[in-house]
Design a protein around this motif. Sequence first.
Motif, PDB file in Angstrom:
ATOM      1  N   HIS A   1       0.919  -1.247  -0.161  1.00 50.92           N
ATOM      2  CA  HIS A   1      -0.014   0.034   0.017  1.00 50.92           C
ATOM      3  C   HIS A   1       0.949   1.274  -0.066  1.00 50.92           C
ATOM      4  CE1 HIS A   1      -4.050   1.712   1.546  1.00 50.92           C
ATOM      5  NE2 HIS A   1      -3.442   2.461   0.705  1.00 50.92           N
ATOM      6  N   ALA A   2       1.990   1.378   0.841  1.00 52.78           N
ATOM      7  CA  ALA A   2       2.830   2.176   0.794  1.00 52.78           C
ATOM      8  C   ALA A   2       3.448   2.377  -0.628  1.00 52.78           C
ATOM      9  CB  ALA A   2       3.933   2.190   1.989  1.00 52.78           C
ATOM     10  N   LEU A   3       3.972   1.601  -1.139  1.00 58.00           N
ATOM     11  CA  LEU A   3       4.618   1.638  -2.509  1.00 58.00           C
ATOM     12  C   LEU A   3       3.653   2.080  -3.394  1.00 58.00           C
ATOM     13  CD1 LEU A   3       6.907  -1.301  -2.362  1.00 58.00           C
ATOM     14  CD2 LEU A   3       7.514   0.822  -2.072  1.00 58.00           C
ATOM     15  N   HIS A   4       2.550   1.560  -3.433  1.00 57.46           N
ATOM     16  CA  HIS A   4       1.203   2.134  -4.364  1.00 57.46           C
ATOM     17  C   HIS A   4       1.200   3.498  -4.185  1.00 57.46           C
ATOM     18  CE1 HIS A   4      -2.606   2.351  -6.428  1.00 57.46           C
ATOM     19  NE2 HIS A   4      -2.969   2.868  -5.284  1.00 57.46           N
ATOM     20  N   ASN A   5       1.007   4.089  -3.067  1.00 55.17           N
ATOM     21  CA  ASN A   5       0.878   5.457  -2.653  1.00 55.17           C
ATOM     22  C   ASN A   5       2.062   6.471  -3.249  1.00 55.17           C
ATOM     23  OD1 ASN A   5      -1.600   5.053  -1.627  1.00 55.17           O
ATOM     24  ND2 ASN A   5      -1.126   5.202   0.483  1.00 55.17           N
ATOM     25  N   PHE A   6       3.438   5.780  -2.813  1.00 59.66           N
ATOM     26  CA  PHE A   6       4.461   6.457  -3.219  1.00 59.66           C
ATOM     27  C   PHE A   6       4.502   6.601  -4.734  1.00 59.66           C
ATOM     28  CE2 PHE A   6       9.116   6.234  -4.791  1.00 59.66           C
ATOM     29  CZ  PHE A   6       9.666   7.014  -4.118  1.00 59.66           C
TER      30      PHE A   6
ATOM     31  N   LYS B   1      -0.051  22.825 -10.081  1.00 57.89           N
ATOM     32  CA  LYS B   1      -1.011  23.498  -9.102  1.00 57.89           C
ATOM     33  C   LYS B   1      -1.634  22.256  -8.437  1.00 57.89           C
ATOM     34  CE  LYS B   1      -1.757  27.577 -11.721  1.00 57.89           C
ATOM     35  NZ  LYS B   1      -2.735  28.290 -12.229  1.00 57.89           N
ATOM     36  N   CYS B   2      -0.895  21.063  -8.157  1.00 59.13           N
ATOM     37  CA  CYS B   2      -1.646  19.955  -7.316  1.00 59.13           C
ATOM     38  C   CYS B   2      -0.416  19.630  -6.011  1.00 59.13           C
ATOM     39  CB  CYS B   2      -1.719  18.783  -8.104  1.00 59.13           C
ATOM     40  SG  CYS B   2      -2.964  18.986  -9.013  1.00 59.13           S
ATOM     41  N   ASP B   3       0.337  20.786  -5.752  1.00 55.47           N
ATOM     42  CA  ASP B   3       1.062  20.341  -4.752  1.00 55.47           C
ATOM     43  C   ASP B   3       0.763  20.062  -3.625  1.00 55.47           C
ATOM     44  OD1 ASP B   3       3.148  21.296  -6.722  1.00 55.47           O
ATOM     45  OD2 ASP B   3       3.271  23.264  -5.592  1.00 55.47           O
ATOM     46  N   ASP B   4      -0.620  20.553  -3.145  1.00 55.21           N
ATOM     47  CA  ASP B   4      -1.138  20.117  -2.030  1.00 55.21           C
ATOM     48  C   ASP B   4      -1.453  18.645  -1.979  1.00 55.21           C
ATOM     49  OD1 ASP B   4      -3.022  20.713  -3.882  1.00 55.21           O
ATOM     50  OD2 ASP B   4      -4.655  20.792  -2.815  1.00 55.21           O
ATOM     51  N   TRP B   5      -1.904  18.124  -3.017  1.00 52.61           N
ATOM     52  CA  TRP B   5      -2.387  16.635  -3.094  1.00 52.61           C
ATOM     53  C   TRP B   5      -0.880  15.741  -3.249  1.00 52.61           C
ATOM     54  CZ3 TRP B   5      -6.241  14.627  -1.886  1.00 52.61           C
ATOM     55  CH2 TRP B   5      -7.526  15.227  -1.889  1.00 52.61           C
TER      56      TRP B   5
ATOM     57  N   TYR C   1       0.182  10.048   3.387  1.00 56.79           N
ATOM     58  CA  TYR C   1      -0.566   8.921   3.356  1.00 56.79           C
ATOM     59  C   TYR C   1       0.474   7.738   3.243  1.00 56.79           C
ATOM     60  CZ  TYR C   1      -4.595  10.711   5.431  1.00 56.79           C
ATOM     61  OH  TYR C   1      -5.221  11.577   6.171  1.00 56.79           O
ATOM     62  N   SER C   2       1.546   7.742   2.268  1.00 49.96           N
ATOM     63  CA  SER C   2       2.428   6.871   1.787  1.00 49.96           C
ATOM     64  C   SER C   2       3.209   6.627   3.064  1.00 49.96           C
ATOM     65  CB  SER C   2       3.251   7.430   0.718  1.00 49.96           C
ATOM     66  OG  SER C   2       4.144   6.395   0.302  1.00 49.96           O
TER      67      SER C   2
ATOM     68  N   TYR D   1      10.551  13.251  10.311  1.00 48.27           N
ATOM     69  CA  TYR D   1       9.833  13.455   9.155  1.00 48.27           C
ATOM     70  C   TYR D   1       8.361  13.257   8.896  1.00 48.27           C
ATOM     71  CZ  TYR D   1      14.319  14.352   6.561  1.00 48.27           C
ATOM     72  OH  TYR D   1      15.396  14.915   6.000  1.00 48.27           O
ATOM     73  N   TYR D   2       7.952  11.844   9.615  1.00 47.37           N
ATOM     74  CA  TYR D   2       6.557  11.907   9.768  1.00 47.37           C
ATOM     75  C   TYR D   2       5.689  12.805  10.305  1.00 47.37           C
ATOM     76  CZ  TYR D   2       2.408   9.124  10.758  1.00 47.37           C
ATOM     77  OH  TYR D   2       1.091   8.904  10.942  1.00 47.37           O
ATOM     78  N   GLU D   3       6.280  13.387  11.403  1.00 46.07           N
ATOM     79  CA  GLU D   3       5.478  14.509  12.165  1.00 46.07           C
ATOM     80  C   GLU D   3       5.293  15.770  11.075  1.00 46.07           C
ATOM     81  OE1 GLU D   3       3.412  14.435  14.700  1.00 46.07           O
ATOM     82  OE2 GLU D   3       3.696  12.422  14.679  1.00 46.07           O
TER      83      GLU D   3
END
Length: 144
Positions: A12-17, A28-32, A39-40, A104-106
Amino acid sequence: MATPPRASCLDHALHNFNACNKVKEIEKCDDWTITIAFYSSLKFVEELLFPADYPHPCNEVNITEFENFHRYVSAHGRIGRPNPHKILSELVENYIEDDDVVNYYEDLKTACYNARYINYNVGEQRKQMSLEALEYIKNFVVSK
């Protein structure tokens, strides 16, 4: 129709990555990009933390094996309304020994919150910082 098998946290993490790396190219999708990076990273740290034995949230004297994060959060449900992001942050802080992963996570969690709820105009620098944080977390987890 058969239900597909549940993906591992790492899958799942690699899919999100991979999704993050595609979205980062969209103007213009920096927020996403930041949201997907967070979430990755969330799935990467879940991979590090589960399955494992932890003090049971309702009785810290009892050490309990938790198969996954969902079961750990469910155990909190008996003591009030659990906040999964807070619970995972506490696990990351208490059980991951690499300070850079913790920080980094926080940072990604905060950046995601800001991008989603405060200001979606995050800018290139914030996006790059988030991508670097994700890359560090990914490399740390994959090397384990």
